[in-house]
Each structure stands twice: as C-alpha cells, then as structure tokens.
Design a protein around this motif. Structure first.
Motif, PDB file in Angstrom:
ATOM      1  N   ASP A  41       0.817  -1.226   0.000  1.00 51.64           N
ATOM      2  CA  ASP A  41       0.000   0.000   0.000  1.00 51.64           C
ATOM      3  C   ASP A  41       0.844   1.266   0.000  1.00 51.64           C
ATOM      4  OD1 ASP A  41      -3.026  -0.965   0.585  1.00 51.64           O
ATOM      5  OD2 ASP A  41      -1.602  -2.269   1.607  1.00 51.64           O
ATOM      6  N   LEU A  42       1.748   1.356  -0.974  1.00 50.94           N
ATOM      7  CA  LEU A  42       2.535   2.581  -1.100  1.00 50.94           C
ATOM      8  C   LEU A  42       1.643   3.742  -1.526  1.00 50.94           C
ATOM      9  CD1 LEU A  42       4.719   0.304  -1.212  1.00 50.94           C
ATOM     10  CD2 LEU A  42       5.958   1.726  -2.832  1.00 50.94           C
ATOM     11  N   HIS A  43       0.646   3.486  -2.374  1.00 54.10           N
ATOM     12  CA  HIS A  43      -0.234   4.545  -2.889  1.00 54.10           C
ATOM     13  C   HIS A  43       0.597   5.748  -3.329  1.00 54.10           C
ATOM     14  CE1 HIS A  43      -4.071   2.630  -1.824  1.00 54.10           C
ATOM     15  NE2 HIS A  43      -3.482   2.237  -0.709  1.00 54.10           N
ATOM     16  N   MET A  44       1.561   5.475  -4.187  1.00 55.88           N
ATOM     17  CA  MET A  44       2.571   6.478  -4.519  1.00 55.88           C
ATOM     18  C   MET A  44       2.048   7.569  -5.444  1.00 55.88           C
ATOM     19  SD  MET A  44       5.706   7.227  -3.831  1.00 55.88           S
ATOM     20  CE  MET A  44       6.588   5.725  -3.391  1.00 55.88           C
ATOM     21  N   MET A  45       2.406   8.810  -5.085  1.00 58.59           N
ATOM     22  CA  MET A  45       2.226   9.965  -5.951  1.00 58.59           C
ATOM     23  C   MET A  45       3.614  10.431  -6.380  1.00 58.59           C
ATOM     24  SD  MET A  45      -1.116  10.719  -6.024  1.00 58.59           S
ATOM     25  CE  MET A  45      -1.335  12.491  -6.281  1.00 58.59           C
ATOM     26  N   PRO A  46       3.756  11.002  -7.577  1.00 58.48           N
ATOM     27  CA  PRO A  46       5.098  11.373  -8.051  1.00 58.48           C
ATOM     28  C   PRO A  46       5.830  12.366  -7.152  1.00 58.48           C
ATOM     29  CG  PRO A  46       3.527  11.388  -9.861  1.00 58.48           C
ATOM     30  CD  PRO A  46       2.725  11.208  -8.602  1.00 58.48           C
ATOM     31  N   ASN A  47       5.104  13.219  -6.437  1.00 57.85           N
ATOM     32  CA  ASN A  47       5.748  14.276  -5.651  1.00 57.85           C
ATOM     33  C   ASN A  47       5.970  13.918  -4.183  1.00 57.85           C
ATOM     34  OD1 ASN A  47       3.084  14.256  -4.936  1.00 57.85           O
ATOM     35  ND2 ASN A  47       2.818  16.492  -4.923  1.00 57.85           N
ATOM     36  N   GLN A  48       5.784  12.677  -3.795  1.00 56.78           N
ATOM     37  CA  GLN A  48       5.918  12.298  -2.382  1.00 56.78           C
ATOM     38  C   GLN A  48       7.372  11.956  -2.056  1.00 56.78           C
ATOM     39  OE1 GLN A  48       2.820   9.244  -2.203  1.00 56.78           O
ATOM     40  NE2 GLN A  48       1.460  10.688  -1.170  1.00 56.78           N
ATOM     41  N   ARG A  49       8.196  12.993  -1.949  1.00 54.17           N
ATOM     42  CA  ARG A  49       9.639  12.828  -1.787  1.00 54.17           C
ATOM     43  C   ARG A  49      10.010  12.185  -0.457  1.00 54.17           C
ATOM     44  NH1 ARG A  49      10.222  13.186  -7.046  1.00 54.17           N
ATOM     45  NH2 ARG A  49       9.712  15.244  -7.892  1.00 54.17           N
ATOM     46  N   LEU A  50       9.322  12.533   0.614  1.00 59.37           N
ATOM     47  CA  LEU A  50       9.662  11.959   1.917  1.00 59.37           C
ATOM     48  C   LEU A  50       9.455  10.445   1.912  1.00 59.37           C
ATOM     49  CD1 LEU A  50       8.188  14.538   4.476  1.00 59.37           C
ATOM     50  CD2 LEU A  50      10.596  14.052   4.048  1.00 59.37           C
ATOM     51  N   LYS A  51       8.328  10.011   1.400  1.00 59.42           N
ATOM     52  CA  LYS A  51       8.040   8.584   1.337  1.00 59.42           C
ATOM     53  C   LYS A  51       9.048   7.867   0.436  1.00 59.42           C
ATOM     54  CE  LYS A  51       3.828   7.568   0.281  1.00 59.42           C
ATOM     55  NZ  LYS A  51       2.543   7.148  -0.322  1.00 59.42           N
ATOM     56  N   GLN A  52       9.343   8.447  -0.690  1.00 63.71           N
ATOM     57  CA  GLN A  52      10.282   7.837  -1.620  1.00 63.71           C
ATOM     58  C   GLN A  52      11.665   7.697  -0.998  1.00 63.71           C
ATOM     59  OE1 GLN A  52       9.926  10.329  -5.128  1.00 63.71           O
ATOM     60  NE2 GLN A  52       7.697  10.059  -5.122  1.00 63.71           N
TER      61      GLN A  52
END
Length: 335
Positions: free
Chosen positions: A74-85
């Motif tokens: 459940d990463l539910h990744m958005m391109p701008n989510q730098r902290l999570k990445q």
C-alpha cells in the motif's frame, strides 16, 4: 432606584445566561482547536512518520535456516511524495533475504517511475508480488462513512499503468505470484509461494492455485492484497504456513485503547495489522501499509509502516530436538 424581586430574578438569569454562553463558546473554541490540531497532526506529521516493524514468526519446517522477509504494501505512490520515496529507498540497507509486496503501489498514472526508483536495490533481491485494486484503478473521492458498511458499492477511478509496473518488477527479477504457484530457493530455504488477484474487487480465482503445495518446501507462503476470510480459509485448508496481505492500512484512523474503527474488508478488527493466527496451524501477517489515498491523506494512531519479518523453524516442544534441528545441515550430518 428600587428593584422588585422579579427584577433581580430577571437580572440573575441574564447574568447566568451570559456566563453559560461564555463557557459554551470557550468549549466550542477549544473543541475546534483540538480538531484543527488533530487534523494537522494526522495529515502532516503521522502520515509521514514512517516506521519499521520487527516481527518473528515460527513457520518454517524444522532444520531450515531463519529467513528475513521485508513485507511492504500500500505505497499509494504519488510522483511528488519525496519523503516517502526517500524513506523507502533506505530499506535496501536492511539486506532482506526476500521481499514481499502485497499491492496498491500506485495512486497516480505517472507514479511508476517513482515506485521503481524508490524500491531501488530491493528489486535486485528475490521478490514476490501481487497487485491490489489501486494498481489497476486510480483513487476517487469517496464518502468516508461508506467504509463502515462492508458491502458498500465500489467505484473505480481512471485506469492505471499496472502493465508497466508489472513489467518493471519482472524485468528486475521479482516473481508475479498472481494465480500461479512459484517455487524458489532463498538463502537455502525452499519456498513455495502462490497468490490471488485482489479479492476486494472480486478478481480472486483461487481455483487456479488450489491444492496442497509441495510438502518438501520449508515454507508454504500465500499472498493476497485484501485479507478476505474466504481466501484465507482456502489457504489454510490447503496447508499453507503463512499468508501475507495488506489493504487495511491498519485501520488508518484508530482510537487509543480501542484500535481500528474499520478494516475495509470482512476481517475482524483484531487482525487489522501485524501477525495473528488463522485457524489451527496458519499464520497471517497484515501490513498497515505505507500510504493513503490522496483524497484521505490522514493517519491517526496508526503510523505508516514496512515490516521486517524474521521467519524461524517451528518448535516441537523438545529442547534437545529443537537445538539439534537448529544446527547447520552439514554439522548435523557429521554428528
């Protein structure tokens, strides 16, 4: 000036009413302040307070070496989510023996590169995956109260590039376990793994993998995105040792001393995240996941997480036997 008793009574009621109104106003202001603070905390702080959970499960056959499995979901990744990445990219330093990904990687049509770049070197390690609904379809705004109804009507957003994600995973060596049985050896441990497509949107076809897995394996591992009881029961009946799942977000919004308000599936709240028993001999591990829908970007008393699960051999209750079985294979053969 003289006042009658009636005048004084009216004056008293007026002052009491004014005082009561002041107390009520202060209470409302205080409640609004707490609500605002809670909103900021859940959407800004806790949503980005990523945690690594450590769990040990005794599920391997006697004599097998311990296996370190990194469970992400459940990463539910958005391109701008730098902290999570950035946080996900640091998981490579754990050097797990096996990576298990139980789906819902995407939340945006252009998020595939961010997912692949974040996973980085983990894609060079042995890996297994199944997809969830939010790998196939984008998120949509929803009435949050619908989650309290287990059989609410589901609506899908725009299609997501799951084929590109699958191709990137498989090109790097990860195995798609969807509706297929995989056999692999990881750090000397023989693993049989099988998975189903997401039961949450009724894409599961358990009959494609039905039957008892290889009895010579040290670990019989099942994968599913949503931990639906009907699927877990099938895995347990076929003799699987462990099933890994995601989807629940651990409840996402929890209350102290109570836990999750909802699970968003038919599993009970006591199993909404972490390890639990399913039936007499199977273990279940549910990841609380690393993300949220962009339309509900909040977590409360439920930090986003990845799990490092150390799998060890089962105990037979005989200390001498267990100690002997824990010796390396070569050492046992020379005794």
């Amino acid at each position: 000036m003289q006042h009658s008793e009636l005048d004084f009574a009216r004056l008293g009621r007026s002052r009491l009413g004014s005082s009561g109104s002041g107390v009520g106003s202060r209470a409302l202001i205080g409640a609004a302040g707490l609500a605002a603070a809670g909103l900021v905390y859940s959407t800004v702080i806790e949503r980005n307070a990523f945690a690594l959970r450590h769990t040990t499960l005794s599920v391997l056959e006697p004599g097998a070496s311990p296996l370190r499995v990194l469970h992400i979901s459940d990463l539910h990744m958005m391109p701008n989510q730098r902290l999570k990445q950035a946080w996900i990219s640091e998981l490579e330093a754990l050097e797990p023996d096996l990576v298990v990904n139980t789906g819902d990687n995407l939340a945006h049509p252009q998020a595939v590169p961010a997912v692949i770049q974040s996973l980085g070197g983990l894609l060079s390690r042995p890996g297994l995956f199944v997809f969830g609904s939010n790998d196939y379809f984008g998120p949509k705004p929803k009435n949050p109260f619908k989650y309290f109804k287990k059989n609410h009507q589901r609506t899908h957003g725009e299609p997501l590039p799951w084929q590109d994600l699958r191709a990137a995973f498989t090109e790097r060596g990860w195995l798609d376990a969807t509706h297929t049985v995989r056999e692999l050896e990881v750090s000397g441990v023989r693993v049989v793994a099988a998975g189903v497509d997401d039961p949450h949107i009724e894409r599961d076809r358990y009959e494609t993998i039905a039957g008892r897995p290889n009895p010579l394996a040290h670990l019989r591992l099942g994968l599913t995105h949503s931990p639906e009881p009907r699927v877990l029961d099938r895995f347990a009946d076929d003799g699987y040792d462990l099933v890994m799942a995601g989807h629940t977000h651990g409840g996402q919004l929890c209350l102290p001393f109570f836990g999750a308000l909802v699970t968003n599936c038919h599993i009970d709240r006591s199993r909404v995240k972490g390890p639990s028993n399913w039936g007499s001999s199977m273990k279940l591990h549910v990841s609380a996941g690393l993300g949220t829908s962009p339309y509900a970007p909040a977590r409360f008393c439920c930090r986003p997480e990845a799990s490092l699960v150390t799998l060890t051999p089962v105990s037979h209750g005989d200390a001498d036997y267990d100690a002997d079985q824990s010796l390396p294979q070569l050492a046992r053969e020379t005794l």
